[in-house]
Design a protein around this motif. Structure first.
Motif, PDB file in Angstrom:
ATOM      1  N   THR A 238       0.843  -1.202   0.000  1.00  0.00           N
ATOM      2  CA  THR A 238       0.000   0.000   0.000  1.00  0.00           C
ATOM      3  C   THR A 238       0.871   1.243   0.000  1.00  0.00           C
ATOM      4  O   THR A 238       1.957   1.250   0.574  1.00  0.00           O
ATOM      5  N   GLU A 239       0.414   2.297  -0.670  1.00  0.00           N
ATOM      6  CA  GLU A 239       1.155   3.554  -0.651  1.00  0.00           C
ATOM      7  C   GLU A 239       1.102   4.169   0.749  1.00  0.00           C
ATOM      8  O   GLU A 239       0.067   4.129   1.426  1.00  0.00           O
ATOM      9  N   VAL A 240       2.220   4.722   1.182  1.00  0.00           N
ATOM     10  CA  VAL A 240       2.332   5.258   2.541  1.00  0.00           C
ATOM     11  C   VAL A 240       1.320   6.373   2.778  1.00  0.00           C
ATOM     12  O   VAL A 240       0.648   6.410   3.821  1.00  0.00           O
ATOM     13  N   ASP A 241       1.204   7.294   1.824  1.00  0.00           N
ATOM     14  CA  ASP A 241       0.271   8.421   1.994  1.00  0.00           C
ATOM     15  C   ASP A 241      -1.173   7.943   2.091  1.00  0.00           C
ATOM     16  O   ASP A 241      -1.968   8.472   2.876  1.00  0.00           O
ATOM     17  N   TYR A 242      -1.520   6.949   1.289  1.00  0.00           N
ATOM     18  CA  TYR A 242      -2.875   6.392   1.309  1.00  0.00           C
ATOM     19  C   TYR A 242      -3.155   5.730   2.653  1.00  0.00           C
ATOM     20  O   TYR A 242      -4.235   5.883   3.231  1.00  0.00           O
ATOM     21  N   LEU A 243      -2.162   5.031   3.174  1.00  0.00           N
ATOM     22  CA  LEU A 243      -2.303   4.370   4.460  1.00  0.00           C
ATOM     23  C   LEU A 243      -2.403   5.385   5.601  1.00  0.00           C
ATOM     24  O   LEU A 243      -3.192   5.221   6.535  1.00  0.00           O
ATOM     25  N   LYS A 244      -1.608   6.443   5.509  1.00  0.00           N
ATOM     26  CA  LYS A 244      -1.670   7.500   6.519  1.00  0.00           C
ATOM     27  C   LYS A 244      -3.059   8.132   6.549  1.00  0.00           C
ATOM     28  O   LYS A 244      -3.602   8.409   7.619  1.00  0.00           O
ATOM     29  N   SER A 245      -3.610   8.380   5.374  1.00  0.00           N
ATOM     30  CA  SER A 245      -4.941   8.969   5.289  1.00  0.00           C
ATOM     31  C   SER A 245      -5.985   8.084   5.955  1.00  0.00           C
ATOM     32  O   SER A 245      -6.852   8.563   6.688  1.00  0.00           O
ATOM     33  N   CYS A 246      -5.885   6.777   5.725  1.00  0.00           N
ATOM     34  CA  CYS A 246      -6.823   5.837   6.324  1.00  0.00           C
ATOM     35  C   CYS A 246      -6.670   5.809   7.840  1.00  0.00           C
ATOM     36  O   CYS A 246      -7.664   5.842   8.571  1.00  0.00           O
ATOM     37  N   GLN A 247      -5.432   5.782   8.320  1.00  0.00           N
ATOM     38  CA  GLN A 247      -5.202   5.743   9.762  1.00  0.00           C
ATOM     39  C   GLN A 247      -5.710   7.011  10.440  1.00  0.00           C
ATOM     40  O   GLN A 247      -6.326   6.955  11.508  1.00  0.00           O
ATOM     41  N   GLU A 248      -5.463   8.159   9.829  1.00  0.00           N
ATOM     42  CA  GLU A 248      -5.948   9.418  10.398  1.00  0.00           C
ATOM     43  C   GLU A 248      -7.474   9.437  10.451  1.00  0.00           C
ATOM     44  O   GLU A 248      -8.073   9.950  11.405  1.00  0.00           O
ATOM     45  N   GLN A 249      -8.100   8.878   9.427  1.00  0.00           N
ATOM     46  CA  GLN A 249      -9.562   8.822   9.403  1.00  0.00           C
ATOM     47  C   GLN A 249     -10.080   7.894  10.504  1.00  0.00           C
ATOM     48  O   GLN A 249     -11.112   8.173  11.122  1.00  0.00           O
ATOM     49  N   ILE A 250      -9.374   6.798  10.746  1.00  0.00           N
ATOM     50  CA  ILE A 250      -9.759   5.875  11.823  1.00  0.00           C
ATOM     51  C   ILE A 250      -9.636   6.563  13.177  1.00  0.00           C
ATOM     52  O   ILE A 250     -10.528   6.455  14.039  1.00  0.00           O
ATOM     53  N   GLU A 251      -8.540   7.271  13.380  1.00  0.00           N
ATOM     54  CA  GLU A 251      -8.331   7.968  14.655  1.00  0.00           C
ATOM     55  C   GLU A 251      -9.377   9.062  14.868  1.00  0.00           C
ATOM     56  O   GLU A 251      -9.844   9.278  15.991  1.00  0.00           O
ATOM     57  N   GLN A 252      -9.766   9.736  13.793  1.00  0.00           N
ATOM     58  CA  GLN A 252     -10.806  10.760  13.901  1.00  0.00           C
ATOM     59  C   GLN A 252     -12.158  10.131  14.203  1.00  0.00           C
ATOM     60  O   GLN A 252     -12.947  10.664  14.993  1.00  0.00           O
ATOM     61  N   LEU A 253     -12.423   8.981  13.592  1.00  0.00           N
ATOM     62  CA  LEU A 253     -13.670   8.269  13.860  1.00  0.00           C
ATOM     63  C   LEU A 253     -13.745   7.851  15.321  1.00  0.00           C
ATOM     64  O   LEU A 253     -14.801   7.963  15.960  1.00  0.00           O
ATOM     65  N   LEU A 254     -12.606   7.392  15.869  1.00  0.00           N
ATOM     66  CA  LEU A 254     -12.570   7.017  17.284  1.00  0.00           C
ATOM     67  C   LEU A 254     -12.837   8.222  18.176  1.00  0.00           C
ATOM     68  O   LEU A 254     -13.609   8.135  19.143  1.00  0.00           O
ATOM     69  N   ALA A 255     -12.217   9.346  17.848  1.00  0.00           N
ATOM     70  CA  ALA A 255     -12.421  10.566  18.647  1.00  0.00           C
ATOM     71  C   ALA A 255     -13.879  10.988  18.623  1.00  0.00           C
ATOM     72  O   ALA A 255     -14.458  11.351  19.665  1.00  0.00           O
ATOM     73  N   ASN A 256     -14.510  10.930  17.452  1.00  0.00           N
ATOM     74  CA  ASN A 256     -15.918  11.303  17.344  1.00  0.00           C
ATOM     75  C   ASN A 256     -16.810  10.336  18.118  1.00  0.00           C
ATOM     76  O   ASN A 256     -17.793  10.740  18.747  1.00  0.00           O
ATOM     77  N   SER A 257     -16.454   9.046  18.059  1.00  0.00           N
ATOM     78  CA  SER A 257     -17.239   8.036  18.764  1.00  0.00           C
ATOM     79  C   SER A 257     -17.157   8.227  20.276  1.00  0.00           C
ATOM     80  O   SER A 257     -18.169   8.110  20.984  1.00  0.00           O
ATOM     81  N   LEU A 258     -15.960   8.525  20.772  1.00  0.00           N
ATOM     82  CA  LEU A 258     -15.795   8.759  22.199  1.00  0.00           C
ATOM     83  C   LEU A 258     -16.548  10.008  22.646  1.00  0.00           C
ATOM     84  O   LEU A 258     -17.130  10.048  23.731  1.00  0.00           O
ATOM     85  N   LYS A 259     -16.555  11.020  21.780  1.00  0.00           N
ATOM     86  CA  LYS A 259     -17.269  12.258  22.108  1.00  0.00           C
ATOM     87  C   LYS A 259     -18.768  12.005  22.182  1.00  0.00           C
ATOM     88  O   LYS A 259     -19.457  12.517  23.067  1.00  0.00           O
TER      89      LYS A 259
END
Length: 293
Positions: A238-259
């Motif tokens: 997988t391309e590093v930038d594409y993977l970074k984007s996915c991970q950041e989106q996962i972390e944001q989803l977790l933050a929203n879920s906790l909120k």
């Protein structure tokens, strides 16, 4: 002397075969097959007119709660969501049938992955008896037909062990990272924005988010040798930038879920139901009737 067959309530699963994770061909086969089971288009814009993203999230949350209540294997929920997304990407569906579709997908996934499949009777109870066993059986054939009986879909969970096997992580940390990764994968399955991501990308992003969340990379920097993201990208091609984007989106989803969990909304209707013998069955708190509003 009489012989008795005593069955345990718990089911024993086969131990993991280390040869599967040592053979590179297994991972490559998964990477080759994964695109066959991913919706090819964002169906909310092109297929579904009556169903909205928030409705999918409500039903997905209900499906997850059913799996947790029934203590299903962790494979059941992601596979059920794969069935649901593939069906919605192919068939225009009225919102009043969305929970029925979710229940059918759970039934099919449990038949394929669970030692003990979910019963149609219990699934009906979890819907507050808004559907019948006959409807479940009829729609089961409809879903199987629309998915062309191709039910052995590749999910992000199929990649987790392959990824962890290739990372220099101490054995005592693996269990915690695995558990957090599985939680991230389930969370991603409830959000429609991850529908178009390949399962391998969601898996690597979830592992990356788990490692970073536990702050293991900083403590063991010398062990990694180079960045975690580069290692993960190399494992799944997988391309590093594409993977970074996915991970950041996962972390944001977790933050929203906790909120959201800190400010829960009051829900009614689906909290408890009763079985025919009047024994209380603990059911899911998500009120799926909100879909029809």
């Amino acid at each position: 002397m009489e012989l008795f067959c005593l069955e345990n309530e718990t089911y024993r699963r086969a131990q993991k075969d280390p040869n599967i994770f040592c053979d590179e061909r297994v991972l490559q086969s998964l990477l080759t097959l994964e695109d066959r089971h991913v919706p090819q288009r964002p169906y909310f814009k092109s297929v579904q007119n009556d169903i909205q993203p928030f409705m999918r999230r409500i039903v997905a949350t209900w499906m997850l709660e059913v799996c947790e209540e029934e203590k299903c294997d962790e494979d059941v929920f992601p596979l059920a969501m794969n069935y649901l997304d593939r069906f919605l990407a192919a068939v225009p569906t009225r919102k009043c049938y969305l929970q029925l579709l979710g229940a059918v997908c759970l039934l099919l996934a449990s038949k394929l992955k669970a030692c003990q499949p979910l019963s149609t009777k219990k699934l009906c109870i979890y819907t507050d008896n808004s559907i019948t066993c006959q409807q479940l059986l009829e729609w089961e054939l409809v879903v199987l037909s629309k998915l062309k009986w191709n039910m052995a879909a590749v999910t992000p969970l199929d990649f987790i062990e392959h990824i962890l096997h290739k990372l220099p992580i101490p054995e005592d940390r693996l269990t915690l990272i695995r558990k957090h990764s599985q939680t991230f994968i389930a969370l991603c399955a409830t959000d429609h924005s991850f529908t178009m991501y390949p399962p391998s990308t969601i898996a690597t992003g979830s592992v990356g988010a788990a490692v970073c969340g536990l702050q293991l990379q900083e403590k063991e920097h010398n062990m990694w040798g180079y960045s975690l993201m580069e290692m993960l990208a190399k494992i799944t091609n997988t391309e590093v930038d594409y993977l970074k984007s996915c991970q950041e989106q996962i972390e944001q989803l977790l933050a929203n879920s906790l909120k959201e969990s800190q400010h829960p909304q009051k829900q009614e209707g689906g909290a408890t139901s009763k079985t025919p013998d009047s024994q209380t069955l603990s059911c899911t708190p998500t009120d799926v009737r909100d879909v029809n509003l």
